[in-house]
Design a protein around this motif. Sequence first.
Motif, PDB file in Angstrom:
ATOM      1  N   ASN A   3       0.687  -1.123  -0.053  1.00 43.43           N
ATOM      2  CA  ASN A   3      -0.086  -0.134  -0.123  1.00 43.43           C
ATOM      3  C   ASN A   3       0.730   1.419   0.075  1.00 43.43           C
ATOM      4  OD1 ASN A   3      -2.567  -1.467   0.273  1.00 43.43           O
ATOM      5  ND2 ASN A   3      -1.844  -2.105   2.277  1.00 43.43           N
ATOM      6  N   ILE A   4       0.106   2.249  -0.062  1.00 43.45           N
ATOM      7  CA  ILE A   4       1.139   3.733  -0.226  1.00 43.45           C
ATOM      8  C   ILE A   4       1.697   3.921   1.113  1.00 43.45           C
ATOM      9  CG2 ILE A   4      -0.904   5.206   0.753  1.00 43.45           C
ATOM     10  CD1 ILE A   4       1.300   5.691  -2.087  1.00 43.45           C
ATOM     11  N   ASP A   5       1.367   3.324   2.202  1.00 43.76           N
ATOM     12  CA  ASP A   5       2.227   3.522   3.404  1.00 43.76           C
ATOM     13  C   ASP A   5       3.517   3.011   3.395  1.00 43.76           C
ATOM     14  OD1 ASP A   5       1.818   0.753   3.170  1.00 43.76           O
ATOM     15  OD2 ASP A   5       1.139   0.477   5.318  1.00 43.76           O
ATOM     16  N   ILE A   6       4.221   2.379   2.351  1.00 38.74           N
ATOM     17  CA  ILE A   6       5.409   2.006   2.217  1.00 38.74           C
ATOM     18  C   ILE A   6       6.345   3.159   1.995  1.00 38.74           C
ATOM     19  CG2 ILE A   6       5.369   1.775  -0.451  1.00 38.74           C
ATOM     20  CD1 ILE A   6       7.103  -0.815  -0.319  1.00 38.74           C
ATOM     21  N   ILE A   7       5.627   4.153   1.428  1.00 37.92           N
ATOM     22  CA  ILE A   7       6.146   5.670   1.384  1.00 37.92           C
ATOM     23  C   ILE A   7       7.046   6.005   2.541  1.00 37.92           C
ATOM     24  CG2 ILE A   7       6.012   7.930   0.876  1.00 37.92           C
ATOM     25  CD1 ILE A   7       4.006   7.460  -1.131  1.00 37.92           C
ATOM     26  N   PHE A   8       6.474   5.800   3.682  1.00 39.99           N
ATOM     27  CA  PHE A   8       7.054   6.238   4.923  1.00 39.99           C
ATOM     28  C   PHE A   8       8.336   5.520   5.212  1.00 39.99           C
ATOM     29  CE2 PHE A   8       2.520   7.051   5.319  1.00 39.99           C
ATOM     30  CZ  PHE A   8       2.496   8.550   5.274  1.00 39.99           C
ATOM     31  N   ILE A   9       8.753   4.318   4.936  1.00 40.21           N
ATOM     32  CA  ILE A   9       9.711   3.449   5.009  1.00 40.21           C
ATOM     33  C   ILE A   9      10.930   3.827   4.091  1.00 40.21           C
ATOM     34  CG2 ILE A   9      10.864   1.271   5.133  1.00 40.21           C
ATOM     35  CD1 ILE A   9       8.396   0.314   6.341  1.00 40.21           C
ATOM     36  N   LEU A  10      10.224   4.072   2.616  1.00 38.58           N
ATOM     37  CA  LEU A  10      11.165   4.082   1.544  1.00 38.58           C
ATOM     38  C   LEU A  10      11.981   5.384   1.529  1.00 38.58           C
ATOM     39  CD1 LEU A  10       9.353   2.107  -1.410  1.00 38.58           C
ATOM     40  CD2 LEU A  10      11.143   1.682   0.297  1.00 38.58           C
ATOM     41  N   PHE A  11      10.997   6.610   1.575  1.00 40.67           N
ATOM     42  CA  PHE A  11      11.574   7.846   1.284  1.00 40.67           C
ATOM     43  C   PHE A  11      12.622   8.169   2.328  1.00 40.67           C
ATOM     44  CE2 PHE A  11       8.248   9.673  -1.267  1.00 40.67           C
ATOM     45  CZ  PHE A  11       8.823  10.513  -2.169  1.00 40.67           C
ATOM     46  N   PRO A  12      12.480   7.951   3.712  1.00 39.87           N
ATOM     47  CA  PRO A  12      13.609   8.454   4.328  1.00 39.87           C
ATOM     48  C   PRO A  12      15.236   7.705   3.946  1.00 39.87           C
ATOM     49  CG  PRO A  12      11.875   7.874   5.794  1.00 39.87           C
ATOM     50  CD  PRO A  12      11.428   7.745   4.468  1.00 39.87           C
ATOM     51  N   LEU A  13      15.001   6.349   3.910  1.00 35.35           N
ATOM     52  CA  LEU A  13      16.109   5.461   3.410  1.00 35.35           C
ATOM     53  C   LEU A  13      16.599   5.740   2.092  1.00 35.35           C
ATOM     54  CD1 LEU A  13      15.125   1.974   4.813  1.00 35.35           C
ATOM     55  CD2 LEU A  13      16.701   3.620   5.763  1.00 35.35           C
ATOM     56  N   GLY A  71      16.682   2.151  -1.111  1.00 33.98           N
ATOM     57  CA  GLY A  71      15.129   1.770  -1.463  1.00 33.98           C
ATOM     58  C   GLY A  71      15.028   0.161  -1.146  1.00 33.98           C
ATOM     59  N   ALA A  72      15.819  -0.576  -1.817  1.00 34.25           N
ATOM     60  CA  ALA A  72      15.788  -2.036  -1.405  1.00 34.25           C
ATOM     61  C   ALA A  72      15.943  -2.610   0.067  1.00 34.25           C
ATOM     62  CB  ALA A  72      17.025  -2.527  -2.192  1.00 34.25           C
ATOM     63  N   PHE A  73      16.519  -1.859   0.853  1.00 35.60           N
ATOM     64  CA  PHE A  73      16.670  -2.274   2.317  1.00 35.60           C
ATOM     65  C   PHE A  73      15.380  -1.871   2.810  1.00 35.60           C
ATOM     66  CE2 PHE A  73      17.803  -0.961   6.609  1.00 35.60           C
ATOM     67  CZ  PHE A  73      17.899  -2.403   7.112  1.00 35.60           C
ATOM     68  N   GLY A  74      14.765  -0.638   2.508  1.00 36.79           N
ATOM     69  CA  GLY A  74      13.450  -0.177   3.119  1.00 36.79           C
ATOM     70  C   GLY A  74      12.456  -1.407   2.551  1.00 36.79           C
ATOM     71  N   ALA A  75      12.366  -1.593   1.345  1.00 34.42           N
ATOM     72  CA  ALA A  75      11.443  -2.507   0.751  1.00 34.42           C
ATOM     73  C   ALA A  75      11.493  -3.831   1.448  1.00 34.42           C
ATOM     74  CB  ALA A  75      11.551  -2.490  -0.602  1.00 34.42           C
ATOM     75  N   PHE A  86       8.323  -5.608   3.403  1.00 38.41           N
ATOM     76  CA  PHE A  86       7.782  -7.048   2.958  1.00 38.41           C
ATOM     77  C   PHE A  86       8.042  -7.628   4.200  1.00 38.41           C
ATOM     78  CE2 PHE A  86       9.831  -6.146  -1.372  1.00 38.41           C
ATOM     79  CZ  PHE A  86       8.689  -5.086  -1.529  1.00 38.41           C
ATOM     80  N   GLU A  87       8.929  -7.890   5.107  1.00 40.36           N
ATOM     81  CA  GLU A  87       9.005  -8.630   6.223  1.00 40.36           C
ATOM     82  C   GLU A  87       7.842  -8.540   7.129  1.00 40.36           C
ATOM     83  OE1 GLU A  87      10.661 -11.606   8.516  1.00 40.36           O
ATOM     84  OE2 GLU A  87      11.266 -10.885   6.448  1.00 40.36           O
ATOM     85  N   LEU A  88       7.685  -7.205   7.226  1.00 37.97           N
ATOM     86  CA  LEU A  88       6.505  -6.872   8.299  1.00 37.97           C
ATOM     87  C   LEU A  88       5.193  -7.156   7.781  1.00 37.97           C
ATOM     88  CD1 LEU A  88       7.460  -3.137   9.158  1.00 37.97           C
ATOM     89  CD2 LEU A  88       7.349  -4.888  10.545  1.00 37.97           C
ATOM     90  N   LYS A  89       4.923  -7.233   6.361  1.00 35.92           N
ATOM     91  CA  LYS A  89       3.842  -7.659   5.656  1.00 35.92           C
ATOM     92  C   LYS A  89       3.645  -8.996   5.098  1.00 35.92           C
ATOM     93  CE  LYS A  89       1.741  -3.434   5.249  1.00 35.92           C
ATOM     94  NZ  LYS A  89       0.225  -3.139   5.392  1.00 35.92           N
ATOM     95  N   GLY A  90       4.529  -9.837   5.579  1.00 34.92           N
ATOM     96  CA  GLY A  90       4.638 -11.058   5.082  1.00 34.92           C
ATOM     97  C   GLY A  90       4.615 -11.476   3.648  1.00 34.92           C
ATOM     98  N   ILE A  91       5.315 -10.644   2.895  1.00 31.85           N
ATOM     99  CA  ILE A  91       5.499 -10.703   1.340  1.00 31.85           C
ATOM    100  C   ILE A  91       6.758 -11.196   0.821  1.00 31.85           C
ATOM    101  CG2 ILE A  91       5.589  -9.201  -0.693  1.00 31.85           C
ATOM    102  CD1 ILE A  91       4.023  -6.978   0.736  1.00 31.85           C
ATOM    103  N   PRO A  92       6.609 -12.217  -0.169  1.00 31.49           N
ATOM    104  CA  PRO A  92       8.081 -12.924  -0.297  1.00 31.49           C
ATOM    105  C   PRO A  92       9.008 -11.549  -1.095  1.00 31.49           C
ATOM    106  CG  PRO A  92       6.060 -13.930  -1.303  1.00 31.49           C
ATOM    107  CD  PRO A  92       5.806 -12.705  -0.616  1.00 31.49           C
ATOM    108  N   ARG A  93      10.191 -11.672  -0.228  1.00 30.50           N
ATOM    109  CA  ARG A  93      11.243 -10.707  -0.520  1.00 30.50           C
ATOM    110  C   ARG A  93      11.709 -10.498  -1.955  1.00 30.50           C
ATOM    111  NH1 ARG A  93      12.511 -12.895   4.805  1.00 30.50           N
ATOM    112  NH2 ARG A  93      13.940 -14.112   3.656  1.00 30.50           N
TER     113      ARG A  93
END
Length: 255
Positions: free
Chosen positions: A28-38, A77-81, A85-92
Amino acid sequence: MIFNILAVLSIILLSIRWNKNKTKYPINIDIIFILFPLIFFMGRLFFYIFLACPGKRMQFFDLEQGGSMFLGAFSGGAFGALIYFELKGIPRLKGLEVFIPYIPIGGILGRLGCFCEGCCYGTVTNSIFGLRFPMGSPAWSEQVNKQLISSDQFFSLPVHPTQLYEILAWILMGIILIRIRNKNPKTGTITLCFLILYFLTRFIEDFLRADYSKIYLNLDLMQWLALIVIPICILCLLYLYRDQLFPTSEKKTNP
């Protein structure tokens, strides 16, 4: 900075749209809050470690100064993603490959920003492709420091517009990656192909870049990284598709 923000937003929004229609992971769009700072932090960090002179490293938090390095932004970006994914249970790796085909769009916007700023410029050239940058631009400043032009000259000597060359390369990369994705390849294929294409582009382009210092045998840092990364990725691709490339004949025996 504006182009960098647009680049990140375009990658995220297009990836979310693709994911919603196809892979349907809980992205979801909330991924921005992790990706942008990193992305911002790592891009700036790499820039000030590898490109900025020592006297400018205190300007790290001055948004009107300095820049961002793609390799750092990509790493952030890769590290933040991966955290997301770990928090959401998505295959990395599958999650990463939702985003990777759209990185070239971000690359195009990023290089447009570089072109407007005048950074990431090329070497002096007499070819028809040469462009002159105005007084105060990085190319102009370097040529004044090297006494190639006088400080009262309004434009630099013509240089290779490597920013525009890379935009063309990003367009080709985007077309190739999307075509690969549409063929439903094995997991990891898109990532490996992206790394090969990016580092191959940089290896070629950096022969014309003037803002990267050579470190050994007339090759810069990105070119040496390319000589390491490209063979490793090719070997990984060969291993991934070993069954198709090197089929083994199976003998059928009657019971």
